[in-house]
Design a protein around this motif. Structure first.
Motif, PDB file in Angstrom:
ATOM      1  N   GLN A  33      -4.520  -5.738  -1.988  1.00 45.07           N
ATOM      2  CA  GLN A  33      -5.863  -6.253  -1.763  1.00 45.07           C
ATOM      3  C   GLN A  33      -5.866  -7.790  -1.766  1.00 45.07           C
ATOM      4  O   GLN A  33      -6.472  -8.420  -0.895  1.00 45.07           O
ATOM      5  N   MET A  66       0.836  -1.202   0.000  1.00 47.55           N
ATOM      6  CA  MET A  66       0.000   0.000   0.000  1.00 47.55           C
ATOM      7  C   MET A  66       0.872   1.253   0.000  1.00 47.55           C
ATOM      8  O   MET A  66       0.587   2.218  -0.713  1.00 47.55           O
ATOM      9  N   GLU A  97       2.045   1.929  -3.306  1.00 43.67           N
ATOM     10  CA  GLU A  97       0.911   2.155  -4.223  1.00 43.67           C
ATOM     11  C   GLU A  97       0.654   0.972  -5.150  1.00 43.67           C
ATOM     12  O   GLU A  97       0.260   1.135  -6.299  1.00 43.67           O
ATOM     13  N   TYR A 111      -1.896  -1.308  -5.031  1.00 49.07           N
ATOM     14  CA  TYR A 111      -3.140  -1.581  -4.331  1.00 49.07           C
ATOM     15  C   TYR A 111      -3.801  -2.900  -4.699  1.00 49.07           C
ATOM     16  O   TYR A 111      -4.357  -3.574  -3.830  1.00 49.07           O
TER      17      TYR A 111
END
Length: 182
Positions: free
Chosen positions: A153, A144, A147, A149
Motif C-alpha cells: 500500500q 501483494m 502478502e 499488504y
C-alpha cells in the motif's frame, strides 16, 4: 622554463580531456551505438528490434545494453526465460542498469517467482533513486503476492505521488478497496 610550461599545459589538457570532456560510460556509448534498435523498441516494432539486437549481441558479445534491449523484446514476445537469460548476462557486464533490474523482476514475476522478483524490483527502485513509478508499482505487486499488504500500500501511494495512474487503480481493488486514505 618553456619545457615545464609545455609539460604543465599537456598535463592540464589530458586532465580536462579524460575527466571533464570524455566521461561517457560504456552504457552511454552503447546507447548511441544502438540508437536505431532502441528507436524500434520505442516505436513498438519488437520483431524488427529483436533481429537488430540479435545481431548486436553477436557483434558485441559483452555489451550489457545489447543484452538488456534484446531482453525487452523477449519480454514483449512473452518469452520470460530468454529475457531472464539476457538480463542475467546484461547485469553481469554492467550491474548499474536500472531498467535491467526492472525487466528482470518482470520476467521473474511472470514465472511466478515472486520473492526473487521482489528483490529485483527493490534493486530497480534503488537504482532509479525512488523516482520511477513503474518500478515502485511492480515492487508493490510482488509484495501483494507475498502478502505484504501494508508495504504494498505504501509503495502504491508513493507511485501515485509520482503520477502513476495504474497504482491508483490498484488501490481501489481488494484488499485495499475498504481502506480510507487521508
Amino acid at each position: 622554463m618553456e619545457v615545464a610550461l609545455i609539460g604543465f599545459c599537456f598535463i592540464l589538457y589530458l586532465t580536462i580531456r579524460y575527466f571533464v570532456i570524455d566521461h561517457d560510460t560504456q552504457a552511454d556509448k552503447d546507447r548511441l551505438r544502438f540508437a536505431h534498435g532502441i528507436r524500434l523498441i520505442h516505436l513498438h516494432q519488437y520483431d524488427e528490434a529483436l533481429v537488430y539486437f540479435d545481431k548486436a549481441v553477436k557483434t558485441y558479445p559483452k555489451s550489457a545494453i545489447a543484452f538488456a534491449y534484446r531482453a525487452k523484446c523477449h519480454l514483449r514476445n512473452q518469452n520470460a526465460h530468454s529475457a531472464l537469460f539476457d538480463l542475467t548476462c546484461a547485469l553481469s557486464f554492467d550491474n548499474t542498469i536500472a531498467d535491467a533490474y526492472l525487466d528482470k523482476g518482470i520476467a521473474l514475476f511472470e514465472l511466478n517467482l515472486y520473492s526473487e522478483a521482489f528483490k529485483e524490483f527493490d534493486k530497480a527502485v534503488w537504482y532509479f533513486r525512488g523516482q520511477q513509478p513503474d518500478a515502485i508499482r511492480w515492487r508493490a505487486l510482488s509484495r501483494m503476492k507475498l502478502e505484504q499488504y501494508s508495504q504494498a500500500q505504501k509503495d502504491l501511494i508513493r507511485a501515485i505521488e509520482l503520477g502513476d495512474e495504474n497504482s491508483a487503480y490498484l488501490l481501489k481493488q481488494p484488499p485495499f478497496s475498504n481502506v480510507i486514505y487521508s
